[in-house]
Design an enzyme around this catalytic site. Structure first.
Site, mmCIF file in Angstrom:
data_model
loop_
_atom_site.group_PDB
_atom_site.id
_atom_site.type_symbol
_atom_site.label_atom_id
_atom_site.label_comp_id
_atom_site.label_asym_id
_atom_site.label_seq_id
_atom_site.Cartn_x
_atom_site.Cartn_y
_atom_site.Cartn_z
ATOM 1 N N ASN A 128 31.470 -65.523 49.763
ATOM 2 C CA ASN A 128 30.478 -66.609 49.529
ATOM 3 C C ASN A 128 29.599 -66.170 50.701
ATOM 4 O OD1 ASN A 128 29.402 -68.862 48.725
ATOM 5 N ND2 ASN A 128 30.141 -70.389 50.079
ATOM 6 N N LYS A 144 26.680 -67.231 50.272
ATOM 7 C CA LYS A 144 25.969 -68.408 50.518
ATOM 8 C C LYS A 144 24.185 -67.628 49.892
ATOM 9 C CE LYS A 144 29.012 -70.665 52.911
ATOM 10 N NZ LYS A 144 29.492 -71.602 54.496
ATOM 11 N N HIS A 156 31.903 -76.671 46.679
ATOM 12 C CA HIS A 156 31.811 -76.226 48.412
ATOM 13 C C HIS A 156 30.940 -77.654 48.422
ATOM 14 C CE1 HIS A 156 30.684 -73.772 51.647
ATOM 15 N NE2 HIS A 156 31.744 -73.582 51.556
ATOM 16 N N GLU A 162 28.873 -77.544 51.592
ATOM 17 C CA GLU A 162 27.025 -77.635 51.136
ATOM 18 C C GLU A 162 27.123 -78.200 50.342
ATOM 19 O OE1 GLU A 162 27.155 -73.316 52.207
ATOM 20 O OE2 GLU A 162 28.638 -74.021 54.200
ATOM 21 N N GLU A 201 39.094 -76.033 52.222
ATOM 22 C CA GLU A 201 38.149 -75.775 53.520
ATOM 23 C C GLU A 201 37.748 -76.657 54.026
ATOM 24 O OE1 GLU A 201 35.791 -71.932 52.429
ATOM 25 O OE2 GLU A 201 34.576 -73.643 51.439
ATOM 26 N N GLY A 242 31.298 -72.317 59.251
ATOM 27 C CA GLY A 242 30.780 -72.103 59.715
ATOM 28 C C GLY A 242 30.276 -71.807 61.253
ATOM 29 N N SER A 302 35.613 -70.149 58.799
ATOM 30 C CA SER A 302 35.528 -69.454 59.918
ATOM 31 C C SER A 302 36.443 -68.007 59.670
ATOM 32 C CB SER A 302 35.513 -69.961 61.086
ATOM 33 O OG SER A 302 34.407 -71.032 61.471
#
Ligand code: PGA
Length: 249
Positions: free
Chosen positions: A9, A11, A95, A97, A165, A171, A208
């Site tokens: 991904n 991003k 996701h 985010e 996730e 991240g 991560s």
């Protein structure tokens, strides 16, 4: 069906030149392997260009988001048909985010999942708990609610994948422990089994991941692949994670 799915991904990273370079590097490393599928999900603007240079039998192409309507007055949005028309096979939906930064609700996630599956795209549905939810021992109930809502009315699992996730691992450089992943993937697996009567739905871990922890995580039962952010932008790291999956086949 491949054994592992290794998905990147990207991003909101890379300009078109950088994206082409990463893709070229991946091509020069990767052969065709039916056991491990490689997927890249670059920004929308690059999809049409990359689909022309990618050998889609070796690397699959996906988008990071989609709108649930077929077409119309939805300024700035992209439809399932548009993605299919440029060679996309996959789409990431829900996701964290998108949920936290762009107000995507479970209801929106559900509409997206329904419509993408209907259109024939393969869906990677993301779920995950916050640190607060984990620390208050609510992980399973949070995941169950997310799954119930996202999969409301879904009656086909052919193109469905789930990415677990943990929000606190995305991240941050902090990966969930083997024990946490094992327990949570077991929970998700049982849920899907009860709900759909099948354990053929791929479950990916994300948060991560890197070349050092990939092999250990991929060898956990019920982990059938990874969704990788940061490390997928460095071809040597992404390839190394891919190779870890190959070694486990
Ligand atoms: P990360 O991102 O690998 O950079 O933690 C994973 C993701 O958001 O899918």
């Amino acid at each position: 069906m491949s054994k592992y799915l290794i998905a990147g991904n990207w991003k909101m990273n890379t300009n078109l030149d950088e994206a082409k370079k990463i893709t070229d590097s991946l091509h020069s490393f990767i052969g065709f392997d039916s056991e491990v599928e490689m997927l890249i999900c670059p920004p929308f603007t690059h999809l049409v260009f990359l689909s022309e240079i990618i050998d889609l039998s070796r690397i699959s192409l996906g988008a990071q988001n989609v709108h649930y309507e077929e077409k119309g007055a939805f300024t700035g949005e992209i439809s399932n048909e548009m993605l299919l028309s440029v060679g996309c096979e996959y789409v990431i939906i829900g996701h964290s985010e998108r949920r936290t930064l762009f107000g995507e609700t479970d209801e929106m996630v559900n509409k997206k999942v329904m419509n993408s599956l209907k259109t024939g795209l393969r869906v990677i549905l993301c779920i995950g708990e916050t640190l607060e939810e984990r620390e208050s021992d609510n992980t399973n109930s949070v995941l169950e609610t997310q799954l119930n809502k996202a999969l409301l009315g879904v009656d086909t699992t052919i193109n469905l994948k789930i990415a677990y996730e943990p929000v606190w691992a995305i991240g941050t450089g902090r990966t969930a422990s083997v024990e946490q992943i094992s327990e949570t993937h077991g929970f998700i697996s049982n849920y899907l089994n009860n709900r759909f009567g099948t354990n053929t739905i791929k479950k990916l871990y994300g948060g991560s991941m890197n070349s050092e922890n990939a092999k250990e995580i991929l060898s956990i039962p019920n982990v059938n692949g990874d969704l990788i952010g940061g490390a997928s932008l460095k071809p040597e790291n992404f390839i190394s994670i891919y190779n870890s999956a190959l070694e486990l086949c």
